[in-house]
Design an enzyme around this catalytic site. Structure first.
Site, PDB file in Angstrom:
ATOM      1  N   SER A   1      40.265  49.178  44.212  1.00 24.83           N
ATOM      2  CA  SER A   1      41.693  48.861  44.242  1.00 24.83           C
ATOM      3  C   SER A   1      41.926  47.633  43.372  1.00 24.83           C
ATOM      4  CB  SER A   1      42.125  48.553  45.680  1.00 24.83           C
ATOM      5  OG  SER A   1      43.428  47.995  45.715  1.00 24.83           O
TER       6      SER A   1
ATOM      7  N   TYR B   1      41.310  43.718  53.801  1.00 26.06           N
ATOM      8  CA  TYR B   1      41.318  44.796  52.817  1.00 26.06           C
ATOM      9  C   TYR B   1      40.888  44.274  51.445  1.00 26.06           C
ATOM     10  CZ  TYR B   1      43.022  48.762  50.076  1.00 26.06           C
ATOM     11  OH  TYR B   1      43.116  49.824  49.224  1.00 26.06           O
TER      12      TYR B   1
ATOM     13  N   LYS C   1      37.460  45.334  49.300  1.00 28.02           N
ATOM     14  CA  LYS C   1      37.517  45.954  47.979  1.00 28.02           C
ATOM     15  C   LYS C   1      36.812  45.096  46.927  1.00 28.02           C
ATOM     16  CE  LYS C   1      39.646  49.735  49.054  1.00 28.02           C
ATOM     17  NZ  LYS C   1      39.000  51.047  48.889  1.00 28.02           N
TER      18      LYS C   1
END
Length: 210
Positions: A129, A142, A146
């Site tokens: 991402s 998150y 990533k």
């Protein structure tokens, strides 16, 4: 193809199924996985990547059906419990996101790479991402997961170079999937204000230049 029942994973699985024998994993949405199977002929397999037993069972399942593994797409992932201005403030959320988004694909890749190395070829794709390098302070778990996954790409690419197994990374931006459904309106407002140069969100469906 991990996380194949919805979003990016489903779109990629549908395209791959045109030319490959595909196993698509799912965790919570059997109905979505079964509809993918019905539409494409893909094999489906329930797998919680956070669990070692599930990862090992997935590789056994694949070995029972196919002589070789050509491609692994590490796509499955989850968002985080959003806690404004407090990145990673909930320890339970942090642990779960790290287990699914980072630990799971890291160790699944280890097993898949060993199989690929047996015949000296194969491809591994990590879907990470832009959050690997762009900080979102209200979902720190998150972003950290990533970023770690992005480093995993570099590590595996170097580690596997001599075996003939190639490693790739794709860093999607804002994709219109159910993962962002709760904040989709907020994204649209920011995009209208100039957040993205193309002025729109991307779609999970595959696209080809004509």
């Amino acid at each position: 193809m991990t996380g194949a029942s919805r979003g990016i994973g489903r779109a990629v699985a549908m395209e791959l199924a045109k030319t490959h024998n595909v196993i698509g994993t799912w965790r919570g949405r059997r109905d979505a996985a079964e509809s993918l199977r019905d539409e494409t002929g893909c094999e489906i397999f329930q797998c919680d990547l956070a669990r070692r037993e599930d990862r090992e069972a997935l590789i056994r399942f694949a070995r029972e059906r196919f002589q070789s593994l050509d491609l692994l797409v590490n796509n499955a992932g989850m968002g985080a419990a959003r806690a404004p201005r407090h990145p990673g403030s909930h320890e339970e959320s942090f642990d779960e996101v790290m287990a699914v988004n980072l630990k799971g694909p890291y160790f699944l890749t280890q097993q898949a790479a060993r199989w690929m190395a047996e015949r000296g070829e194969g491809r591994i794709v990590f879907v990470t991402s832009i959050s690997a390098y762009t900080a979102s302070v209200n979902r720190g778990e998150y972003c950290i997961s990533k970023a770690g996954l992005s480093m995993s790409v570099a590590l595996y690419a170097q580690r596997l170079a001599e075996t003939g197994v190639k490693v790739f990374e794709i860093r999607p931006g804002i994709i219109r999937t159910d993962m962002i459904a709760k904040v989709e309106k907020a994204y649209e407002e920011r995009i209208a204000g100039g957040l993205l140069p193309q002025g729109r969100m991307a779609k999970a469906a595959t696209w080809r230049r004509r």
